[in-house]
Design an enzyme around this catalytic site. Structure first.
Site, mmCIF file in Angstrom:
data_model
loop_
_atom_site.group_PDB
_atom_site.id
_atom_site.type_symbol
_atom_site.label_atom_id
_atom_site.label_comp_id
_atom_site.label_asym_id
_atom_site.label_seq_id
_atom_site.Cartn_x
_atom_site.Cartn_y
_atom_site.Cartn_z
ATOM 1 N N TYR A 1 -27.166 35.238 28.440
ATOM 2 C CA TYR A 1 -28.083 35.821 27.134
ATOM 3 C C TYR A 1 -28.331 35.006 26.110
ATOM 4 C CZ TYR A 1 -28.581 39.548 23.345
ATOM 5 O OH TYR A 1 -28.976 40.216 22.544
ATOM 6 N N LYS B 1 -31.739 36.146 30.193
ATOM 7 C CA LYS B 1 -32.197 37.247 29.050
ATOM 8 C C LYS B 1 -32.474 36.393 27.957
ATOM 9 C CE LYS B 1 -31.023 41.179 26.023
ATOM 10 N NZ LYS B 1 -31.384 40.781 24.850
#
Length: 320
Positions: free
Chosen positions: A143, A173
């Protein structure tokens, strides 16, 4: 080794954490929330306990309970449930990763630790590797959100050789506006069949052109239907229609950003359009003001996203 199930793709809603008026997590509405995403927004993938979900403001026990409830209520309804297990403590992150595997989650994601920060790619990779090893059967996603973490290690640099260090690595992400970095992630590593999940909702169409395979975002909780229309137009190579949809989404996001837009306001908008009570945010965040809610409601109506009937029935209607 993580199973080679279907890659995470398409829209992924970054779920909100419903809370009671007393600030406790409210598990009782999760089932209704799942049905709303699937039936009203056509969104069947979720990202739990991330930024939108106030994950770093929750206790470990709360994060475990939420993960369990989302997996349970999403069974046979959702395609994939990815649990964010990032924490400042390696041990806590490993505990959450192991728990996600035990309850049957479809993947885990980890944010860079942001108090005592990794100095370079090697430091960050070492941390991520230890977390991933706690759940060796689950796909692992990084992330990347440098604006919040302050960790400025480029995603392209991190991806170089990462699968040799983390065999379960499946994608990133990417919640940053640096399209050069994102584009080079795709250009250099698409042959690895990674998931390139873009995280800036208002710029998604640009990322699709550069090779994004999916998107994780907060607005897909209540603008998922509209964003799916954009994805479908793009897939059939109708760029004019795709642009119309993206610009319509941007008009709303641009409006609320000028008012002051964050997790608190997202909870208020989701309550407004879905009819499901999201409750207040956890301190230090404060509730969205009535002025914000009234102005956001008016803008949603002006764009054709919301009607008086929708407010009564808790449905979101998208413009064509």
């Amino acid at each position: 080794m993580a199973s080679r199930k279907k890659n995470l793709q398409g829209l992924v809603a970054a779920t909100i954490t419903p809370m009671t008026e007393h600030g406790e997590i409210n598990l009782s509405v999760i089932g209704q929330y799942v049905d709303y995403l699937v039936d009203k927004q056509r969104v069947k993938n979720i990202f739990v306990n991330g930024t939108t979900g106030e994950g770093l403001s929750l206790s470990i026990s709360e994060r475990r309970l939420l993960a369990e409830e989302w997996v349970t209520k999403g069974r046979n309804k959702l395609d994939q449930v990815v649990i964010h297990v990032g924490a400042l403590s390696l041990k806590e992150s490993q505990e959450l990763a192991q728990h996600a595997a035990e309850i049957g989650a479809d993947g885990i994601a980890v944010i860079a630790p942001f108090f005592l920060k990794p100095r370079d790619k090697g430091d960050l990779t070492a941390f991520l590797r230890e977390v991933a090893a706690a759940a060796p059967a689950l796909p692992f996603y990084y992330y990347h959100i440098p604006a919040l973490t302050g960790v400025k290690i480029r995603a392209e640099e991190l991806l170089d050789g990462i699968q040799e260090q983390i065999p379960t690595f499946r994608g990133v992400k990417f919640s940053d506006m640096d399209l050069l970095d994102f584009g080079q992630c795709v250009d250099q590593y698409r042959q690895r069949q990674f998931a390139f999940l873009f995280g800036v909702d208002e710029q998604l169409l640009s990322a699709l052109v550069m090779g994004a395979t999916g998107a994780v975002g907060s607005t897909y909780n209540y603008l998922g239907q509209k964003t799916n229309q954009m994805l479908e137009a793009y897939e059939r190579k109708d760029l004019s229609s795709a642009l119309d949809h993206q610009f319509c989404i941007q008009r709303f996001i641009n409006f609320v950003v000028k008012l002051g837009f964050g997790v608190s306001q997202t909870k208020a908008i989701m309550t407004l359009v879905s009819g499901i009570p999201m409750g207040p945010p956890r301190l230090p965040l404060q509730r969205a003001s009535k002025e914000f809610i009234d102005k956001a409601e008016a803008k949603l109506k002006s764009l054709g996203f919301l009607s008086f009937r929708d407010l009564k029935n808790g449905n979101l209607e998208t413009s064509t």
